[in-house]
Design a protein around this motif. Structure first.
Motif, mmCIF file in Angstrom:
data_model
loop_
_atom_site.group_PDB
_atom_site.id
_atom_site.type_symbol
_atom_site.label_atom_id
_atom_site.label_comp_id
_atom_site.label_asym_id
_atom_site.label_seq_id
_atom_site.Cartn_x
_atom_site.Cartn_y
_atom_site.Cartn_z
ATOM 1 N N THR A 48 0.916 -1.196 -0.068
ATOM 2 C CA THR A 48 0.034 0.177 -0.082
ATOM 3 C C THR A 48 0.883 1.454 0.059
ATOM 4 O O THR A 48 0.631 1.978 -0.495
ATOM 5 C CB THR A 48 -0.996 -0.050 1.139
ATOM 6 N N TRP A 147 -6.849 5.237 -6.197
ATOM 7 C CA TRP A 147 -7.156 4.290 -5.385
ATOM 8 C C TRP A 147 -6.244 4.230 -4.285
ATOM 9 O O TRP A 147 -6.300 3.941 -3.161
ATOM 10 C CB TRP A 147 -7.633 3.063 -6.187
ATOM 11 N N SER A 148 -4.946 4.325 -5.094
ATOM 12 C CA SER A 148 -4.038 4.123 -4.113
ATOM 13 C C SER A 148 -3.778 5.195 -2.995
ATOM 14 O O SER A 148 -3.262 5.243 -1.999
ATOM 15 C CB SER A 148 -2.550 4.305 -4.919
ATOM 16 N N SER A 151 -6.232 4.258 -0.466
ATOM 17 C CA SER A 151 -5.931 3.506 0.638
ATOM 18 C C SER A 151 -4.653 3.770 1.269
ATOM 19 O O SER A 151 -4.584 3.091 2.411
ATOM 20 C CB SER A 151 -5.692 2.220 -0.370
ATOM 21 N N THR A 155 -5.010 3.594 5.374
ATOM 22 C CA THR A 155 -3.937 2.621 5.903
ATOM 23 C C THR A 155 -3.107 3.328 6.865
ATOM 24 O O THR A 155 -2.986 3.208 8.170
ATOM 25 C CB THR A 155 -2.931 1.828 4.835
ATOM 26 N N LEU A 223 -8.746 -3.384 1.592
ATOM 27 C CA LEU A 223 -8.193 -2.627 0.781
ATOM 28 C C LEU A 223 -7.377 -3.398 -0.425
ATOM 29 O O LEU A 223 -7.484 -3.144 -1.473
ATOM 30 C CB LEU A 223 -7.511 -1.548 1.279
ATOM 31 N N THR A 224 -6.372 -4.117 0.022
ATOM 32 C CA THR A 224 -5.743 -5.179 -0.884
ATOM 33 C C THR A 224 -6.467 -5.961 -1.684
ATOM 34 O O THR A 224 -6.224 -6.255 -2.866
ATOM 35 C CB THR A 224 -4.630 -5.629 -0.241
ATOM 36 N N ASP A 227 -7.146 -4.282 -4.720
ATOM 37 C CA ASP A 227 -5.877 -4.271 -5.609
ATOM 38 C C ASP A 227 -5.785 -5.392 -6.192
ATOM 39 O O ASP A 227 -5.574 -5.392 -7.593
ATOM 40 C CB ASP A 227 -4.631 -3.909 -4.811
#
Length: 452
Positions: A48, A147-148, A151, A155, A223-224, A227
């Motif tokens: 992340t 999105w990154s 997240s 995080t 979250l991942t 991904d």
């Protein structure tokens, strides 16, 4: 078949980790308490954190090159620039697949390769522009940034606040004292300042931090998961390409199976009925020569030849049954499987509940599947009883063969069950083996239902 019941788990036994105290301690910890210290959590956390700078670079490259290429489309230069943008995004995709494999444990195959029609740079450019995988990589490069960023913020916020509050009792005294009190100022103005400094408040802060710390790994996994979906959906091969590969593999299995069956039939004819008929012809020739000299010896030889004819006919009948039994064509699976069960060395109960007959090809595959499984029971299971159940579930034909033998059958052992699973897979079927060591064994086969 070569499957040995009772030996299937010999190569697949899991090692016993209870010999080390560290592994045993981790086993005793509940999953919720173990999650913050697991390697998986830290790998996902690292993934992340890296996603944001990579997302920024990918977004800048994709948007800049795409805008430049589209803006230059009025000239010939725009086409190669646009192709270069797509090619660069494919390179980013290769990097992301490697990163997902290393940190998320997600193994995504590369997309279908480019197939330029002809040679030269223009053929390659055309292949890049026509490739759906190239445009999916471009979409991933654009979507990765928002999105990154989301997240990353979630995080880092949960992770930092959780650990900060959990360790608050260790460092709250470092804050400057004010009026004999220390700790973080929770709220208030110059006249009324409230600090988290008494034991109850410090304990509540630490407990809240513990809850946040324990919840963060699960938030991180959620979250991942997004991904993983993005990498697998946008950077992997398309469903059509995957299906084409599967069909090519299935075609190879079907061709190999048909070739093996032809070789088996040829071998059975050559070693069995053909050899017996050759010997029969020789015996009849000798009997013909002795007919005038020694009629009694000739009669005995003719009688022996008659017996050989019966044996040869039985072998031919068995061979024909192995190719496709007449009872299956005439009366369907119920009668054909009952005939198979009657020839099994173990008492087998057969129950067939089908509203109609499936397609002849599916019916034949079902018959030979049960035939091979019953042969396994006869040869390897050391069972005293077995059962065959056949029924229809929506658009699937279900087969289940059970026995009370020694168990241990393993479809991954490279044995006859492996070949049977490949045959079923060639027609979109499934083979599931449940055979613990010591038994019982339950093997379920699932085939597509196609009307005759």
């Amino acid at each position: 078949m070569a499957t040995e019941y009772g030996q299937g788990y010999a190569h697949g036994d899991r090692p016993d980790l209870r010999g080390t105290g560290e592994a045993d301690g981790r086993r005793r910890l509940p999953a919720g308490l173990r999650a913050p210290i697991e390697a998986r959590t830290w790998k996902e956390f690292g993934y992340t954190l890296l996603s944001l700078p990579i997302g920024v670079m990918s977004f800048v490259f994709a948007v800049t090159m795409l805008s430049l290429g589209v803006g230059l489309l009025i000239t010939f230069i725009g086409i190669p620039v646009l192709a270069g943008a797509l090619a660069g995004c494919r390179g980013i995709g290769a990097l992301e697949r490697t990163r997902a494999r290393g940190l998320l444990g997600l193994d995504v195959a590369a997309p279908e390769p480019l197939r330029p029609k002809g040679g030269g740079a223009m053929a390659v450019i055309g292949a890049v522009l026509k490739s759906g995988a190239s445009w999916r990589h471009l979409l991933y490069s654009v979507l990765m940034l928002p999105w990154s960023l989301f997240s990353f913020v979630v995080t880092v916020a949960f992770w930092s606040y959780g650990w900060m509050m959990l360790t608050y009792p260790l460092w709250f005294w470092l804050f400057p004292l004010y009026g004999g009190q220390g700790g973080i100022q929770l709220y208030g103005d110059d006249g009324h300042r409230i600090y988290l400094d008494n034991p109850f408040e410090i304990g509540v802060t630490a407990a809240t931090g513990l809850l946040i710390t324990l919840a963060t790994p699960w938030i991180l996994r959620a979250l991942t998961t997004v991904d993983r979906v993005m990498v697998q959906g946008l950077l992997g091969p398309s469903r059509l390409a995957t299906r084409v590969v599967e069909l090519e593999s299935d075609r190879g299995v079907v061709v190999d199976t048909a070739a093996a069956d032809l070789r088996r039939i040829e071998r059975d004819l050559h070693d069995g009925a053909q050899a017996r008929l050759v010997a029969l012809a020789m015996d009849l020739g000798l009997a013909k020569e002795k007919l005038a000299e020694d009629p009694e010896a000739a009669a005995r030889m003719v009688d022996e030849a008659h017996g050989e004819v019966k044996v040869a006919l039985q072998e031919l009948r068995d061979l024909a049954r192995g190719i496709h039994p007449a009872v299956l064509t005439d009366r369907g699976l119920d009668a054909a499987l009952s005939a198979l069960a009657a020839r099994c060395t173990v008492p087998v109960q057969v129950e067939v509940d089908l509203p109609s007959r499936p397609a002849a090809a599916i019916e034949g595959i079902a018959y030979f599947t049960v035939s091979e499984l019953l042969q396994n029971i006869s040869k390897h299971s050391r069972a005293t009883q077995g059962a065959v159940d056949v029924w229809r579930s929506e658009d699937r034909l279900m087969l289940q063969v059970t026995d009370n033998g020694s168990g241990g059958a393993d479809v991954m052992a490279g044995s006859g069950l492996t070949g049977l699973a490949e045959r079923l897979d060639a027609v979109d079927g499934i083979l599931v083996v449940d055979s613990p060591r010591g038994g019982p064994t339950t093997i379920t086969a699932e085939l597509p239902w196609r009307h005759a």
